[in-house]
Design an enzyme around this catalytic site. Structure first.
Site, PDB file in Angstrom:
ATOM      1  N   SER A 127      76.313  41.376  52.978  1.00 17.06           N
ATOM      2  CA  SER A 127      75.900  40.755  54.238  1.00 17.06           C
ATOM      3  C   SER A 127      77.112  40.326  55.052  1.00 17.06           C
ATOM      4  O   SER A 127      78.161  39.956  54.500  1.00 17.06           O
ATOM      5  CB  SER A 127      75.039  39.525  53.940  1.00 17.06           C
ATOM      6  OG  SER A 127      74.838  38.739  55.094  1.00 17.06           O
ATOM      7  N   TYR A 152      73.305  31.587  50.405  1.00 17.86           N
ATOM      8  CA  TYR A 152      73.012  33.014  50.555  1.00 17.86           C
ATOM      9  C   TYR A 152      74.307  33.810  50.672  1.00 17.86           C
ATOM     10  O   TYR A 152      74.505  34.822  49.993  1.00 17.86           O
ATOM     11  CB  TYR A 152      72.127  33.245  51.776  1.00 17.86           C
ATOM     12  CG  TYR A 152      71.949  34.699  52.114  1.00 17.86           C
ATOM     13  CD1 TYR A 152      71.188  35.520  51.290  1.00 17.86           C
ATOM     14  CD2 TYR A 152      72.533  35.263  53.244  1.00 17.86           C
ATOM     15  CE1 TYR A 152      71.021  36.872  51.577  1.00 17.86           C
ATOM     16  CE2 TYR A 152      72.379  36.603  53.543  1.00 17.86           C
ATOM     17  CZ  TYR A 152      71.613  37.406  52.705  1.00 17.86           C
ATOM     18  OH  TYR A 152      71.466  38.736  52.989  1.00 17.86           O
TER      19      TYR A 152
END
Length: 325
Positions: A127, A152
């Site tokens: 990501s 995350y």
């Protein structure tokens, strides 16, 4: 050749499976079908996928190591496209345990399965969030990524490090893709485009964080899938080499868009004006993302094609059809 796609009922997984099946690949898709967002949307995606020749689905959680190992033994996957993960920056603030299980334990299980069953190429999702508070723009895969600002982001950086160690120790060939704000038809309801569209159509205000002083490298899902398709036959070492390597790539549009410009683009596609609720910056968020995609362009010729106007228009068209608006 049989390809495993984890997270097959997810947004990017759904589009990836469609592309693979169109290319004539045999595909096994797995997903735990959790209720992080509307489970009916996941079932609707699966309903489409189950009409495709060469596709088989099995409900499975990657946290279940014995089941995953059994699946690898049964099918002898030549390639693995690992897209299953607990997504979302804001959700991680309140539900950290889910991220530890899915993104850390689950990914370790995938690596263990690859270690023992030796697919030719593991492609896995990372990501843009790993760049954290980096201020140098555009973000390059050569930049240090030592300061994630959300759990995350930390879990995705951990995936990259785990893959690095397994490639070094066991000779795996892996490519990690740092996705930049993916959007498009069948997208996730927790993402800005989906939430904004829903609110505007219901004449509800949209929350705009950091008083609108944000920008994102919005990337249309078809460009993402094209990048995956181009990367599949090109693992990051020469054919026949015994050495393992983990190579990281940014995959994005390479063109940041101001959040307020994004809202105006959506308003134009909907033919409606948004009621705007300006908010302070939210914990775990970043002000700007911008992908340097030169590494992927040099490796496979990646060149995103879809403009924001076209992509947002396609999403709105799908949304109106799917929800019969």
């Amino acid at each position: 050749m049989t390809v495993l796609v984890t997270g097959a009922a997810g947004f990017i997984g759904f589009h990836t499976v469609q592309r693979l099946c169109r290319e004539g690949q045999d595909v096994v898709g797995i997903d735990n079908l959790n209720d992080y967002y509307d489970i009916e949307l996941k079932h609707a995606r699966l309903k489409v996928l189950e009409t495709l020749p060469g596709f088989r689905f099995q409900k499975m959680d990657i946290v279940d190591k014995p089941a995953l190992m059994s699946l690898f033994r049964e099918h002898g996957f030549t390639e693995v496209v690992h897209l299953a993960a607990q997504a979302g920056v804001r959700y991680s603030l309140d539900n950290p345990d889910v991220y530890a299980q899915s993104n850390l334990v689950g990914f370790l299980n995938v690596l263990e399965a690859c270690r023992h069953h030796r697919p030719e190429h593991l492609i896995y999702a990372s990501s843009s969030s790993v760049y954290g508070t980096n201020s140098k723009m555009p973000f390059s895969v050569e930049d240090p990524v030592e300061h994630p600002v959300s759990l995350y982001a930390a879990s995705k950086r951990s995936n990259e490090l785990l893959a690095e160690s397994y490639c070094h120790l066991y000779g795996l060939k892996a490519s990690g893709l740092r996705f930049f704000t993916v959007y498009g038809p069948w997208g996730r309801p927790d993402m800005a485009l989906f939430k904004f569209t829903d609110a505007i159509l219901k004449d509800l205000p949209i929350d705009i964080y950091n008083q609108g002083q944000m920008s994102r490298d919005f990337t249309y899902v078809d460009d993402i899938v094209e990048g995956i398709a181009q990367l599949r036959p090109k693992p990051p070492v020469p054919e026949g080499s015994a050495a393992g390597v983990n190579r990281l790539f940014n995959i994005g549009r390479g063109m940041p868009v101001a959040l307020l410009d994004f809202v105006e683009c959506l308003e134009s596609a909907l033919g409606l004006q948004a009621r705007r609720n300006y908010m302070p910056m939210q914990a775990g968020d970043v002000v700007k993302t911008w992908a340097d995609v030169s590494a992927l362009a040099e490796w496979v010729g990646f060149s995103p094609q879809v403009t924001l106007e076209t992509g947002v228009g396609e999403f709105v068209k799908w949304y109106r059809q799917f929800y019969q608006i």
